[in-house]
Write a protein that holds these residues in place. Structure first.
Motif, PDB file in Angstrom:
ATOM      1  N   MET A   1     -21.153 -67.247   2.329  1.00 36.15           N
ATOM      2  CA  MET A   1     -20.022 -67.422   1.421  1.00 36.15           C
ATOM      3  C   MET A   1     -18.967 -66.359   1.678  1.00 36.15           C
ATOM      4  SD  MET A   1     -20.261 -67.887  -2.673  1.00 36.15           S
ATOM      5  CE  MET A   1     -18.833 -68.390  -3.606  1.00 36.15           C
ATOM      6  N   GLY A   2     -17.703 -66.721   1.570  1.00 36.82           N
ATOM      7  CA  GLY A   2     -16.645 -65.809   1.958  1.00 36.82           C
ATOM      8  C   GLY A   2     -16.320 -64.736   0.942  1.00 36.82           C
ATOM      9  N   MET A   3     -16.882 -64.871  -0.278  1.00 42.13           N
ATOM     10  CA  MET A   3     -16.512 -63.924  -1.320  1.00 42.13           C
ATOM     11  C   MET A   3     -17.183 -62.579  -1.115  1.00 42.13           C
ATOM     12  SD  MET A   3     -16.544 -66.113  -4.808  1.00 42.13           S
ATOM     13  CE  MET A   3     -18.312 -66.230  -4.760  1.00 42.13           C
ATOM     14  N   ARG A   4     -16.490 -61.528  -1.518  1.00 36.28           N
ATOM     15  CA  ARG A   4     -17.038 -60.179  -1.416  1.00 36.28           C
ATOM     16  C   ARG A   4     -17.806 -59.871  -2.695  1.00 36.28           C
ATOM     17  NH1 ARG A   4     -11.609 -57.222   0.935  1.00 36.28           N
ATOM     18  NH2 ARG A   4     -11.460 -58.435   2.846  1.00 36.28           N
ATOM     19  N   THR A   5     -18.932 -60.533  -2.848  1.00 37.47           N
ATOM     20  CA  THR A   5     -19.729 -60.338  -4.050  1.00 37.47           C
ATOM     21  C   THR A   5     -21.165 -60.065  -3.640  1.00 37.47           C
ATOM     22  OG1 THR A   5     -19.927 -62.740  -4.209  1.00 37.47           O
ATOM     23  CG2 THR A   5     -18.225 -61.680  -5.527  1.00 37.47           C
ATOM     24  N   GLY A   6     -22.110 -60.923  -4.096  1.00 36.66           N
ATOM     25  CA  GLY A   6     -23.516 -60.661  -3.808  1.00 36.66           C
ATOM     26  C   GLY A   6     -24.048 -59.618  -4.769  1.00 36.66           C
ATOM     27  N   ARG A   7     -25.340 -59.338  -4.698  1.00 36.46           N
ATOM     28  CA  ARG A   7     -25.935 -58.412  -5.671  1.00 36.46           C
ATOM     29  C   ARG A   7     -25.360 -57.016  -5.522  1.00 36.46           C
ATOM     30  NH1 ARG A   7     -29.766 -60.260  -8.752  1.00 36.46           N
ATOM     31  NH2 ARG A   7     -30.304 -58.131  -9.358  1.00 36.46           N
ATOM     32  N   THR A   8     -24.986 -56.616  -4.319  1.00 37.54           N
ATOM     33  CA  THR A   8     -24.415 -55.282  -4.158  1.00 37.54           C
ATOM     34  C   THR A   8     -23.038 -55.209  -4.772  1.00 37.54           C
ATOM     35  OG1 THR A   8     -23.548 -55.898  -1.991  1.00 37.54           O
ATOM     36  CG2 THR A   8     -25.683 -54.821  -2.036  1.00 37.54           C
ATOM     37  N   GLY A   9     -22.407 -56.388  -4.967  1.00 34.60           N
ATOM     38  CA  GLY A   9     -21.082 -56.412  -5.586  1.00 34.60           C
ATOM     39  C   GLY A   9     -21.133 -57.072  -6.937  1.00 34.60           C
ATOM     40  N   ALA A  10     -22.307 -57.009  -7.608  1.00 39.14           N
ATOM     41  CA  ALA A  10     -22.465 -57.666  -8.897  1.00 39.14           C
ATOM     42  C   ALA A  10     -21.557 -57.041  -9.930  1.00 39.14           C
ATOM     43  CB  ALA A  10     -23.934 -57.566  -9.339  1.00 39.14           C
TER      44      ALA A  10
ATOM     45  N   ILE B   1     -11.663 -67.201   0.133  1.00 43.81           N
ATOM     46  CA  ILE B   1     -12.556 -68.357   0.037  1.00 43.81           C
ATOM     47  C   ILE B   1     -11.932 -69.494   0.822  1.00 43.81           C
ATOM     48  CG2 ILE B   1     -13.680 -70.009  -1.489  1.00 43.81           C
ATOM     49  CD1 ILE B   1     -13.639 -67.976  -3.690  1.00 43.81           C
ATOM     50  N   SER B   2     -12.645 -70.005   1.787  1.00 42.66           N
ATOM     51  CA  SER B   2     -12.138 -71.106   2.599  1.00 42.66           C
ATOM     52  C   SER B   2     -11.992 -72.367   1.763  1.00 42.66           C
ATOM     53  CB  SER B   2     -13.097 -71.374   3.762  1.00 42.66           C
ATOM     54  OG  SER B   2     -12.785 -72.615   4.385  1.00 42.66           O
ATOM     55  N   PRO B   3     -10.922 -73.141   1.986  1.00 45.16           N
ATOM     56  CA  PRO B   3     -10.778 -74.414   1.281  1.00 45.16           C
ATOM     57  C   PRO B   3     -11.926 -75.376   1.543  1.00 45.16           C
ATOM     58  CG  PRO B   3      -8.694 -73.761   2.259  1.00 45.16           C
ATOM     59  CD  PRO B   3      -9.741 -72.820   2.791  1.00 45.16           C
ATOM     60  N   ARG B   4     -12.660 -75.171   2.630  1.00 41.77           N
ATOM     61  CA  ARG B   4     -13.783 -76.039   2.939  1.00 41.77           C
ATOM     62  C   ARG B   4     -15.076 -75.615   2.250  1.00 41.77           C
ATOM     63  NH1 ARG B   4     -13.625 -77.934   9.262  1.00 41.77           N
ATOM     64  NH2 ARG B   4     -11.607 -78.992   9.212  1.00 41.77           N
ATOM     65  N   GLU B   5     -15.056 -74.446   1.635  1.00 44.50           N
ATOM     66  CA  GLU B   5     -16.274 -73.941   1.003  1.00 44.50           C
ATOM     67  C   GLU B   5     -16.506 -74.641  -0.331  1.00 44.50           C
ATOM     68  OE1 GLU B   5     -18.268 -69.673  -0.332  1.00 44.50           O
ATOM     69  OE2 GLU B   5     -16.395 -69.758   0.800  1.00 44.50           O
ATOM     70  N   ARG B   6     -17.724 -75.091  -0.567  1.00 40.18           N
ATOM     71  CA  ARG B   6     -18.064 -75.742  -1.823  1.00 40.18           C
ATOM     72  C   ARG B   6     -18.515 -74.689  -2.830  1.00 40.18           C
ATOM     73  NH1 ARG B   6     -15.106 -78.539  -0.261  1.00 40.18           N
ATOM     74  NH2 ARG B   6     -15.316 -80.612   0.681  1.00 40.18           N
ATOM     75  N   LEU B   7     -17.897 -74.717  -3.978  1.00 45.55           N
ATOM     76  CA  LEU B   7     -18.198 -73.754  -5.030  1.00 45.55           C
ATOM     77  C   LEU B   7     -19.063 -74.438  -6.085  1.00 45.55           C
ATOM     78  CD1 LEU B   7     -14.583 -72.309  -5.428  1.00 45.55           C
ATOM     79  CD2 LEU B   7     -16.437 -71.427  -3.999  1.00 45.55           C
ATOM     80  N   THR B   8     -20.310 -74.001  -6.203  1.00 49.35           N
ATOM     81  CA  THR B   8     -21.227 -74.579  -7.179  1.00 49.35           C
ATOM     82  C   THR B   8     -21.674 -73.517  -8.169  1.00 49.35           C
ATOM     83  OG1 THR B   8     -23.203 -74.110  -5.854  1.00 49.35           O
ATOM     84  CG2 THR B   8     -22.054 -76.200  -5.432  1.00 49.35           C
ATOM     85  N   GLU B   9     -22.091 -73.949  -9.319  1.00 49.34           N
ATOM     86  CA  GLU B   9     -22.521 -73.004 -10.346  1.00 49.34           C
ATOM     87  C   GLU B   9     -23.706 -72.152  -9.889  1.00 49.34           C
ATOM     88  OE1 GLU B   9     -23.144 -74.997 -14.031  1.00 49.34           O
ATOM     89  OE2 GLU B   9     -21.151 -75.922 -14.056  1.00 49.34           O
ATOM     90  N   PRO B  10     -24.740 -72.754  -9.290  1.00 49.69           N
ATOM     91  CA  PRO B  10     -25.866 -71.911  -8.841  1.00 49.69           C
ATOM     92  C   PRO B  10     -25.457 -70.875  -7.801  1.00 49.69           C
ATOM     93  CG  PRO B  10     -26.501 -74.234  -8.918  1.00 49.69           C
ATOM     94  CD  PRO B  10     -25.020 -74.195  -9.090  1.00 49.69           C
TER      95      PRO B  10
END
Length: 246
Positions: free
Chosen positions: A1-10, A45-54
């Motif tokens: 995923m393109g976002m700068r998040t993850g648990r280290t960026g929680a 976030i790429s326009p092709r990336e699918r963003l889902t709740e999980p």
């Protein structure tokens, strides 16, 4: 995923999902909304990336409820759209893009045009000189081509517009630029494009500060695109590059 998040960026400083009460849930919703909105508007976030709740819940280390509410707000903002598999970043169609670019040009030119029509309208020279110094520095040390340069470009046009004294005009310009950013950011991937933009930005502000407003208007018109067809050609090419990079 393109976002700068993850648990280290929680979402540090916010209680975990199992410990939240109603007010904490609202706080989580606001934080997720603003973080996700920032990721979208800054093209991470790429326009092709699918963003889902999980997936988003895992990325932000929160439950699905604040993610669902954040996505609902982004849907209302027009920044995301529903798909068969969740949500995706909205990319304007070529027809919408044409209309948005036409509106952008109108808003850009209006800031200087109103000062030509009304001699009592004076640009904020202090704000313009500060911005001019920023672009002198960029000309002295040009940055490497990068899509994020679009943010510097938007800041420039925002300052130029706001300096004319009509805040509502500037707010409208900011909104339009946000909607076309995902396409415009791909227009700054060549060294020559960066250098030309810097030179033209400097020229426009220098003309405004010299009160050579008709010349400044002409230079700005040339800068944002004398011909809408030229703008659309650039935009189409940018969208093609974006699709290939997707």
């Amino acid at each position: 995923m393109g976002m700068r998040t993850g648990r280290t960026g929680a979402l540090s400083g916010v209680e975990t999902p199992g410990e939240t009460d109603a007010s904490d849930t609202r706080s989580l919703r606001e934080v997720v909304y603003h973080r996700l909105r920032d990721e979208i508007l800054n093209g991470r976030i790429s326009p092709r990336e699918r963003l889902t709740e999980p997936k988003l819940g895992k990325a932000f280390d929160v439950s699905r409820t604040p993610v669902r509410e954040a996505l609902s707000r982004l849907l209302s903002d027009g920044l995301v759209e529903r798909t068969d598999f969740g949500y995706a970043v909205v990319v304007p169609s070529l027809e919408d893009l044409r209309n948005l670019y036409e509106l952008r040009i109108t808003l850009e030119l209006r800031g200087i045009a109103r000062a030509i029509e009304n001699p009592e309208v004076r640009h904020d020279e202090a704000a313009l000189r500060d911005e001019l110094d920023r672009w002198y520095a960029l000309r002295a040390t040009p940055p490497e081509p990068d899509p994020s340069f679009v943010l510097l470009d938007e800041r420039y046009h925002q300052v130029l517009s706001r300096s004319s004294g009509n805040a509502q005009l500037t707010d409208a310009l900011v909104t339009v630029n946000q909607k076309i950013r995902a396409v415009r950011m791909h227009d700054f991937v060549e060294t020559d494009r960066i250098a030309t933009t810097i030179d033209e930005h400097i020229e426009i502000v220098e003309l405004v500060l010299d009160r050579r407003l008709p010349e400044a208007l002409t230079a700005l018109h040339k800068h944002v695109g004398e011909s809408l067809e030229v703008v659309m050609e650039r935009a189409t090419a940018a969208m093609t590059r974006m699709a290939l990079a997707g």
